[in-house]
Design a protein around this motif. Structure first.
Motif, short mmCIF file in Angstrom:
data_model
loop_
_atom_site.label_atom_id
_atom_site.label_comp_id
_atom_site.label_asym_id
_atom_site.label_seq_id
_atom_site.Cartn_x
_atom_site.Cartn_y
_atom_site.Cartn_z
N ARG A 1 0.85 -1.25 -0.07
CA ARG A 1 0.12 0.01 -0.01
C ARG A 1 0.91 1.32 -0.20
NH1 ARG A 1 -5.20 0.03 0.54
NH2 ARG A 1 -6.26 -1.85 1.15
N GLY A 2 1.87 1.22 0.86
CA GLY A 2 2.86 2.54 0.98
C GLY A 2 3.51 2.70 -0.44
N ALA B 1 2.56 1.57 -3.63
CA ALA B 1 1.54 2.45 -4.33
C ALA B 1 1.31 3.61 -4.02
CB ALA B 1 0.20 1.59 -4.29
N ALA B 2 1.16 4.12 -2.77
CA ALA B 2 1.19 5.62 -2.43
C ALA B 2 2.21 6.37 -2.75
CB ALA B 2 0.58 5.65 -0.90
N ALA B 3 3.19 5.98 -2.72
CA ALA B 3 4.71 6.74 -3.03
C ALA B 3 4.54 7.04 -4.72
CB ALA B 3 5.68 6.10 -2.59
N LEU B 4 4.13 5.87 -5.34
CA LEU B 4 4.20 6.21 -6.59
C LEU B 4 3.06 7.06 -7.11
CD1 LEU B 4 4.75 2.31 -8.17
CD2 LEU B 4 6.41 4.25 -7.62
N ALA B 5 1.84 6.78 -6.51
CA ALA B 5 0.72 8.01 -6.80
C ALA B 5 1.33 9.51 -6.57
CB ALA B 5 -0.55 7.60 -5.96
N LEU B 6 1.80 9.69 -5.41
CA LEU B 6 2.58 10.93 -5.10
C LEU B 6 3.45 11.29 -6.34
CD1 LEU B 6 3.14 10.91 -1.39
CD2 LEU B 6 1.67 12.23 -2.76
N TRP C 1 5.37 -5.70 -3.98
CA TRP C 1 4.90 -5.35 -5.24
C TRP C 1 3.61 -5.90 -5.79
CZ3 TRP C 1 5.41 -1.37 -7.97
CH2 TRP C 1 5.30 -1.42 -9.21
N ALA D 1 1.23 -3.89 -4.16
CA ALA D 1 0.85 -2.42 -4.71
C ALA D 1 0.18 -2.69 -6.16
CB ALA D 1 2.43 -1.90 -5.12
N GLN D 2 0.42 -3.90 -7.02
CA GLN D 2 -0.31 -4.15 -8.08
C GLN D 2 -1.79 -4.23 -7.89
OE1 GLN D 2 2.45 -7.14 -9.23
NE2 GLN D 2 2.60 -6.19 -11.28
N VAL E 1 -3.45 -3.12 -5.02
CA VAL E 1 -3.95 -1.99 -4.63
C VAL E 1 -4.27 -0.99 -5.76
CG1 VAL E 1 -3.16 0.16 -3.50
CG2 VAL E 1 -3.21 -2.03 -2.17
N SER E 2 -3.40 -0.83 -6.79
CA SER E 2 -3.38 -0.26 -7.94
C SER E 2 -4.71 -0.30 -8.84
CB SER E 2 -2.27 -0.07 -8.66
OG SER E 2 -1.09 0.48 -7.87
N PHE F 1 2.05 9.06 6.40
CA PHE F 1 2.28 7.60 5.50
C PHE F 1 2.17 6.48 7.00
CE2 PHE F 1 3.27 6.47 1.51
CZ PHE F 1 3.51 7.83 0.77
N ARG G 1 -2.68 13.82 -6.71
CA ARG G 1 -1.69 12.89 -6.53
C ARG G 1 -2.03 12.41 -5.12
NH1 ARG G 1 1.64 11.09 -9.64
NH2 ARG G 1 1.93 12.13 -11.71
N ALA H 1 -2.95 8.80 -3.28
CA ALA H 1 -2.17 8.15 -2.44
C ALA H 1 -2.76 7.68 -1.06
CB ALA H 1 -0.87 9.14 -2.05
N ALA I 1 -4.58 4.66 -1.83
CA ALA I 1 -3.84 3.55 -1.93
C ALA I 1 -3.38 3.22 -0.45
CB ALA I 1 -2.71 4.05 -2.62
N LEU I 2 -3.18 4.22 0.41
CA LEU I 2 -2.91 3.74 1.76
C LEU I 2 -3.82 3.14 2.51
CD1 LEU I 2 -0.73 6.69 3.09
CD2 LEU I 2 0.26 4.26 2.83
N VAL J 1 -4.39 9.55 -12.25
CA VAL J 1 -3.02 9.15 -11.46
C VAL J 1 -3.26 7.42 -11.34
CG1 VAL J 1 -1.86 8.95 -9.42
CG2 VAL J 1 -2.31 11.23 -10.61
N LEU K 1 -1.28 4.46 -12.69
CA LEU K 1 -0.51 3.51 -11.68
C LEU K 1 -0.83 2.16 -11.86
CD1 LEU K 1 1.30 3.55 -9.11
CD2 LEU K 1 -0.78 3.71 -7.97
N ALA K 2 -2.10 1.91 -12.25
CA ALA K 2 -2.70 0.36 -12.48
C ALA K 2 -2.00 0.06 -13.67
CB ALA K 2 -3.94 0.31 -12.70
N THR L 1 1.92 -0.58 -13.17
CA THR L 1 2.23 -1.72 -12.19
C THR L 1 1.78 -2.98 -12.72
OG1 THR L 1 0.08 -1.50 -10.93
CG2 THR L 1 1.95 -0.26 -9.91
#
Lengths: 353, 353
Positions: free
Chosen positions: A214-215, A217-222, A336, A339-340, A342-343, B190, B214, B218, B221-222, B342, B346-347, B350
């Protein structure tokens, strides 16, 4: 460089906790393993880089502490030793004679780094000048500067860094702060990543409080190019954190971390123990890193041997209660995959309205 | 409740900066508008809720400060007035006589809130007991507790709150902290969102450092159910922030915010000005909120009139440099569109590995 990683997860360089095996496992899983080489002798830096290259073709990073040679007065060192005397006694360690040197020489470390030319080099505690940045780039090394504020990110952009490692206030271990005071440089990861992206046009690695997929994915979203994770690896099979350190992390209650200057002379975040709490009133007076760090070394070695968490450095970020065990490479793959998932769920949720 | 919002963006209640028009615009755009009712008289709380209901069927929230009646000694109040004397002179305000009351009575505010029964009520600065939570729930109000630590989130879960507003260290304005000390309760968004989700099974609203789409993506996503944004609305058309306050935010340099206790007696984050910097050495001595807040009121009113940013409260979060202008409803729609873009990107990113 970072945007070509199969998995955009950087294992944070952690002196005393990251290991060769951890870096190798992370890089082989598709992330970026890192060496915390700040305390390494120059010859060892070259040897570790050679050893990694012999084991894997995957990219990896080497992190150094940017330090001026320490030159404390004898009075300052003796006062610092006196201040620590009850703690030496407590762990049964001999108070050291005032040492002649306090840390590996940065210039020699840098020369070794340049000869070794790892795929990525990152720097913390300070800034290197443009000629050193350029020399590394010419050797094929991707240069990452650590920033705890937007101002520090600008400084790294000005010397020509390839990317910024944005160290949010959540992060464990030493603060990389080098411009303003430590307490003025505690920007949370959300604000820091966004602020740096707005201010300069360089890839940003997000660090601080990222504990799972989750973190990531959040970092990439940011808008970060990768997520850097350190505390999340502290309980991994390949962790170099001592059993006492790991046990203390697992036993910690809610919200257990604090910043301290008492252990090393530089602000760092860890689970608060008796040493940190007792030294708090005098921590502003201890000599700056690396002097205090050298003087507490006998304490920490003895405490680790004795399994005494009260006198150990228990470095950890604010997300420490979310850390779990596992093979470091498996953790990277699991985060990962998460993250996929979640994304995909996020894309579905946001498009369904 | 929160998971049925068309757009999972909560406008943070901000005494002095959020307005009826802002709340209405945000709710009508599909987000959740909020009233910062902490300083409102009970009768006004009921009137504002009626007025909103007359204007819109959309959900909205009302936020209160949980406060015990202030009962400072006359000596404490006089010392506090003396400490502020040079500042009264500077802005040409008459030093107040020691006031008889310092803030609206919370019990009366709560009674009004219960009668008004808004769709959502949130609380900060303290905890309300289970019978008050239950009374609100029985009236059809969704109850949100503000937590700055995992321990505070647990406390809200124990009294029966429906959801937690996780106020990360990045957030502007007053800290909601009510268990540990302020400096021990600065958990980045976070780590705080992840930590609360791990500890308790309630929906979490993420707040602190969220400045655009963004940030919204995020936060989701968290694992947050919604993103709460305050600083991001400070320059909106409907903002109640004074022109002087807004100009100071726009003129601020990198990393401009600090925490201060000097303005109100409770730690709050704002762009540092002369008052905050000058008062820093004595800020630990000022009387607790609401006493100091009441005593600095004449200062702040005069400073706003005179356009003097040096003596104003310039509340803002760490992401303040990312705030921009616009209609509050349009901002909500724009951020949500960006969050959607975003999330899709992201989807795609990833899943392409």
């Amino acid at each position: 460089m970072l945007d070509r990683l199969p998995i955009p997860i950087v294992q944070a360089p952690m002196v005393g906790a990251s290991t060769f095996e951890m870096a190798l496992a992370v890089s082989q899983a598709g992330g970026l393993g890192s060496f915390g080489a700040g305390a390494m002798a120059p010859v060892d830096i070259e040897a570790e880089v050679r050893r990694f290259r012999a084991a894997s073709d995957a990219p990896f990073g080497v992190n150094l502490f940017v330090l001026e040679p320490a030159n404390p007065s004898q009075d300052e060192v003796e006062a610092a030793i006196d201040r620590l005397r009850p703690w030496y006694e407590r762990v049964g360690a001999e108070p050291p004679a005032p040492p002649n040197d306090f840390a590996p020489d940065f210039r020699a470390q840098f020369a070794a780094l340049l000869r070794a030319a790892p795929p990525l080099a990152s720097f913390t505690f300070g800034l290197i000048p443009p000629d050193q940045v350029n020399a590394l780039k010419a050797a094929g090394t991707y240069v990452v500067g650590t920033a705890t504020t937007v101002a520090e990110a600008r400084a790294w952009a000005e010397v020509g860094a390839d990317a910024i490692s944005a160290q949010g206030a959540e992060a464990g271990g030493h603060r990389g702060t080098f411009l303003a005071s430590a307490d003025e440089s505690l920007i949370g990861t959300f604000a820091l990543v966004g602020g740096i992206r707005q201010a300069i046009d360089l890839p940003v690695i997000a660090a601080g409080g990222i504990m799972d997929g989750r973190g990531v994915a959040a970092a990439l979203a940011l808008g970060a190019v990768a997520a850097q994770m350190g505390t999340a690896f502290l309980l991994a099979d390949q962790s170099g954190a001592s059993a006492t350190w790991q046990k203390a992390l697992q036993a910690a209650g809610d919200d257990p971390t604090r910043l301290t200057r008492a252990l090393t002379g530089r602000y760092a975040r860890g689970v608060e123990n008796r040493f940190m709490a007792t030294m708090r009133p005098v921590e502003a007076q201890v000599p700056a890193y690396p002097v205090q760090n050298r003087l507490t070394q006998p304490l920490r070695v003895a405490a680790a041997k004795a399994g005494d968490p009260d006198v150990l450095s228990l470095w950890a970020g604010q997300g420490v209660k979310q850390a779990g065990p596992g093979d470091a490479g498996d953790l990277v793959k699991r985060w990962w995959a998460e993250a996929q998932t979640v994304s995909r769920a996020l894309a579905a949720r946001t498009s369904s309205e």
